[in-house]
Design a protein around this motif. Structure first.
Motif, PDB file in Angstrom:
ATOM      1  N   THR A  16       0.806  -1.216   0.000  1.00 45.30           N
ATOM      2  CA  THR A  16       0.000   0.000   0.000  1.00 45.30           C
ATOM      3  C   THR A  16       0.842   1.269   0.000  1.00 45.30           C
ATOM      4  O   THR A  16       0.306   2.358  -0.194  1.00 45.30           O
ATOM      5  N   LYS A  17       2.163   1.118   0.236  1.00 47.06           N
ATOM      6  CA  LYS A  17       3.053   2.284   0.292  1.00 47.06           C
ATOM      7  C   LYS A  17       4.326   1.993  -0.489  1.00 47.06           C
ATOM      8  O   LYS A  17       4.617   0.850  -0.831  1.00 47.06           O
ATOM      9  N   ASP A  18       5.106   3.047  -0.755  1.00 47.84           N
ATOM     10  CA  ASP A  18       6.356   2.903  -1.490  1.00 47.84           C
ATOM     11  C   ASP A  18       7.311   1.940  -0.779  1.00 47.84           C
ATOM     12  O   ASP A  18       7.318   1.842   0.459  1.00 47.84           O
ATOM     13  N   VAL A  19       8.127   1.241  -1.590  1.00 51.35           N
ATOM     14  CA  VAL A  19       9.125   0.314  -1.063  1.00 51.35           C
ATOM     15  C   VAL A  19      10.500   0.805  -1.503  1.00 51.35           C
ATOM     16  O   VAL A  19      10.750   1.020  -2.686  1.00 51.35           O
ATOM     17  N   GLU A  20      11.397   0.983  -0.561  1.00 52.35           N
ATOM     18  CA  GLU A  20      12.734   1.494  -0.850  1.00 52.35           C
ATOM     19  C   GLU A  20      13.545   0.472  -1.647  1.00 52.35           C
ATOM     20  O   GLU A  20      13.308  -0.738  -1.561  1.00 52.35           O
ATOM     21  N   PRO A  21      14.546   0.951  -2.421  1.00 46.87           N
ATOM     22  CA  PRO A  21      15.394   0.032  -3.192  1.00 46.87           C
ATOM     23  C   PRO A  21      16.060  -1.027  -2.313  1.00 46.87           C
ATOM     24  O   PRO A  21      16.468  -0.743  -1.182  1.00 46.87           O
ATOM     25  N   PHE A  22      16.124  -2.260  -2.828  1.00 52.61           N
ATOM     26  CA  PHE A  22      16.791  -3.402  -2.192  1.00 52.61           C
ATOM     27  C   PHE A  22      16.239  -3.718  -0.807  1.00 52.61           C
ATOM     28  O   PHE A  22      16.929  -4.276   0.041  1.00 52.61           O
ATOM     29  N   THR A  23      14.964  -3.351  -0.611  1.00 54.53           N
ATOM     30  CA  THR A  23      14.287  -3.671   0.641  1.00 54.53           C
ATOM     31  C   THR A  23      13.402  -4.901   0.440  1.00 54.53           C
ATOM     32  O   THR A  23      12.775  -5.056  -0.600  1.00 54.53           O
ATOM     33  N   VAL A  24      13.346  -5.772   1.440  1.00 57.89           N
ATOM     34  CA  VAL A  24      12.464  -6.937   1.408  1.00 57.89           C
ATOM     35  C   VAL A  24      11.280  -6.646   2.325  1.00 57.89           C
ATOM     36  O   VAL A  24      11.462  -6.326   3.508  1.00 57.89           O
ATOM     37  N   VAL A  25      10.058  -6.741   1.772  1.00 61.45           N
ATOM     38  CA  VAL A  25       8.857  -6.468   2.557  1.00 61.45           C
ATOM     39  C   VAL A  25       7.935  -7.680   2.532  1.00 61.45           C
ATOM     40  O   VAL A  25       7.933  -8.462   1.575  1.00 61.45           O
ATOM     41  N   ALA A  26       7.129  -7.821   3.588  1.00 67.27           N
ATOM     42  CA  ALA A  26       6.200  -8.941   3.688  1.00 67.27           C
ATOM     43  C   ALA A  26       5.015  -8.525   4.542  1.00 67.27           C
ATOM     44  O   ALA A  26       5.088  -7.569   5.323  1.00 67.27           O
ATOM     45  N   GLY A  27       3.898  -9.258   4.409  1.00 66.03           N
ATOM     46  CA  GLY A  27       2.754  -9.060   5.286  1.00 66.03           C
ATOM     47  C   GLY A  27       1.646  -8.216   4.695  1.00 66.03           C
ATOM     48  O   GLY A  27       1.698  -7.768   3.556  1.00 66.03           O
ATOM     49  N   ILE A  28       0.600  -8.014   5.511  1.00 63.49           N
ATOM     50  CA  ILE A  28      -0.573  -7.213   5.134  1.00 63.49           C
ATOM     51  C   ILE A  28      -0.829  -6.205   6.248  1.00 63.49           C
ATOM     52  O   ILE A  28      -1.264  -6.591   7.335  1.00 63.49           O
ATOM     53  N   PRO A  29      -0.585  -4.911   6.005  1.00 70.06           N
ATOM     54  CA  PRO A  29       0.097  -4.353   4.835  1.00 70.06           C
ATOM     55  C   PRO A  29       1.592  -4.673   4.870  1.00 70.06           C
ATOM     56  O   PRO A  29       2.143  -4.999   5.922  1.00 70.06           O
ATOM     57  N   ALA A  30       2.234  -4.595   3.707  1.00 70.55           N
ATOM     58  CA  ALA A  30       3.638  -4.978   3.589  1.00 70.55           C
ATOM     59  C   ALA A  30       4.535  -4.057   4.416  1.00 70.55           C
ATOM     60  O   ALA A  30       4.398  -2.837   4.365  1.00 70.55           O
ATOM     61  N   LYS A  31       5.470  -4.681   5.153  1.00 71.40           N
ATOM     62  CA  LYS A  31       6.425  -3.930   5.965  1.00 71.40           C
ATOM     63  C   LYS A  31       7.824  -4.516   5.771  1.00 71.40           C
ATOM     64  O   LYS A  31       7.983  -5.705   5.470  1.00 71.40           O
ATOM     65  N   LYS A  32       8.827  -3.680   5.990  1.00 74.38           N
ATOM     66  CA  LYS A  32      10.216  -4.102   5.812  1.00 74.38           C
ATOM     67  C   LYS A  32      10.586  -5.173   6.825  1.00 74.38           C
ATOM     68  O   LYS A  32      10.317  -5.038   8.030  1.00 74.38           O
ATOM     69  N   ILE A  33      11.222  -6.266   6.319  1.00 75.76           N
ATOM     70  CA  ILE A  33      11.712  -7.301   7.225  1.00 75.76           C
ATOM     71  C   ILE A  33      13.232  -7.443   7.158  1.00 75.76           C
ATOM     72  O   ILE A  33      13.855  -7.915   8.108  1.00 75.76           O
ATOM     73  N   LYS A  34      13.837  -7.056   6.024  1.00 72.47           N
ATOM     74  CA  LYS A  34      15.297  -7.083   5.899  1.00 72.47           C
ATOM     75  C   LYS A  34      15.694  -6.399   4.602  1.00 72.47           C
ATOM     76  O   LYS A  34      14.846  -5.832   3.916  1.00 72.47           O
ATOM     77  N   GLU A  35      16.984  -6.453   4.270  1.00 73.18           N
ATOM     78  CA  GLU A  35      17.472  -5.876   3.023  1.00 73.18           C
ATOM     79  C   GLU A  35      18.049  -6.967   2.127  1.00 73.18           C
ATOM     80  O   GLU A  35      18.480  -8.025   2.607  1.00 73.18           O
ATOM     81  N   ARG A  36      18.082  -6.665   0.817  1.00 75.13           N
ATOM     82  CA  ARG A  36      18.562  -7.626  -0.180  1.00 75.13           C
ATOM     83  C   ARG A  36      19.996  -7.297  -0.582  1.00 75.13           C
ATOM     84  O   ARG A  36      20.400  -6.126  -0.591  1.00 75.13           O
ATOM     85  N   ASN A  37      20.732  -8.341  -0.937  1.00 74.72           N
ATOM     86  CA  ASN A  37      22.068  -8.165  -1.485  1.00 74.72           C
ATOM     87  C   ASN A  37      21.990  -7.320  -2.762  1.00 74.72           C
ATOM     88  O   ASN A  37      21.183  -7.587  -3.651  1.00 74.72           O
TER      89      ASN A  37
END
Length: 251
Positions: A216-237
Motif C-alpha cells: 500500500t506504500k512505497d518500497v525502498e530500493p533493495f528492501t524486502v517487505v512482507a505481510g498485510i500491509p507490507a512492511k520491511k523485514i530485511k534488506e537484499r544483497n
C-alpha cells in the motif's frame, strides 16, 4: 457446398477467433483513439481533480437519439475490448498474445519480455513493460492510471496490480484522487506470487515483495517487505547479476 459447410463448421468451432479477426482492425482504431496519456512519472496529487468526473444520476444531461446510439456502439466495442483483454491471455501462443498486446491494445512491451498464460487486463495502453521482464501465470494488470515495469523485473504468478479503486466513504462509491495513481516498479525488483500492489505505489530497484503481501506504500530500493500491509523485514544483497530468460512460442 461441402467446402462451404466445412468452413462454416470451422467458424463455429473457433468462433472467438473468427470474431476477433473480424473486429481486430476496428478494435485497433478504437484503442488508438482511447490511448491513455501514460504520464506516470509522478504520482497523482491527492488534491487534484480527476478527468471525466462522474455525474450523479440527477445531474446527467439528457442525450439525443444519435448520442445514445454512439454511446451504445462505444459500449459494445469497450465491452468486447475488455472481454478480449481477458480471453486473449489464454490463447496458446505467447507470440500471438504479445502481438495483440502491442498492436491492438497499444501496450508498450519491449524486447525480451515474457508474459505467461492467463494475463488479465484493464487500461491496456497505460501499461509499459521494459526489456527482459517476466510475468507469471494469471496476473491482473490495471493500467487505467498507469503501470510502469522496469528492466529485468521478475513478477511471479497471480500478482494483482490495481492503479484505481473505489472510495468506500464516497456517497456514490466513486474513485477519486485518494484512490487512484500509477504503479511504478524499478529494475531488478522481484514480486512474489499472490501479492497485491495498490495505487500510487513506487517499488524501488532490486526490492523484493514476499508472497501474499499487500503493498500500500512505497518500497525502498533493495528492501524486502512482507505481510498485510507490507512492511520491511530485511534488506537484499545489491550484487544482482542474473538476467531473466524464458520466452516460448506456445506457453
Amino acid at each position: 457446398m461441402n467446402t462451404f459447410l466445412f468452413i462454416a463448421i470451422l467458424l463455429l468451432i473457433f468462433y472467438k477467433i473468427s470474431i476477433f479477426l473480424l473486429l481486430c482492425i476496428p478494435l485497433r482504431i478504437f484503442n488508438k483513439k482511447n490511448i491513455h496519456p501514460n504520464n506516470i512519472s509522478t504520482k497523482v496529487k491527492k488534491t487534484s481533480t480527476l478527468p471525466n468526473e462522474e455525474y450523479t444520476t440527477a445531474n446527467k444531461p439528457s442525450k439525443s437519439f444519435f448520442k445514445k446510439l454512439k454511446t451504445f456502439i462505444w459500449l459494445i466495442f469497450d465491452g468486447y475490448n475488455r472481454y478480449l483483454g481477458y480471453w486473449i491471455g489464454y490463447f496458446p501462443s505467447q507470440f500471438i498474445r504479445n502481438a495483440v498486446y502491442k498492436h491492438v491494445f497499444f501496450m508498450n512491451i519491449q524486447e525480451g519480455v515474457t508474459i505467461r498464460y492467463g494475463l488479465k487486463l484493464l487500461g491496456m495502453s497505460g501499461i509499459s513493460i521494459d526489456k527482459g521482464s517476466a510475468l507469471g501465470d494469471e496476473c491482473w494488470l490495471d493500467g487505467r492510471f498507469g503501470i510502469k515495469i522496469g528492466k529485468n523485473v521478475n513478477i511471479a504468478s497471480q500478482v494483482h496490480m490495481w492503479s484505481a479503486s473505489h472510495d468506500m466513504n464516497d456517497p456514490y462509491f466513486r474513485s477519486n484522487p485518494k484512490t487512484v495513481g500509477p504503479i511504478i516498479i524499478d529494475d531488478n525488483a522481484w514480486i512474489g506470487p499472490h501479492t497485491t500492489i495498490l495505487d500510487n505505489v513506487h517499488i524501488g530497484e532490486g526490492a523484493v515483495i514476499c508472497a501474499g503481501a499487500v503493498v500500500t506504500k512505497d518500497v525502498e530500493p533493495f528492501t524486502v517487505v512482507a505481510g498485510i500491509p507490507a512492511k520491511k523485514i530485511k534488506e537484499r544483497n545489491r550484487d544482482i547479476r542474473y538476467k531473466l530468460e524464458g520466452s516460448s512460442f506456445f506457453y
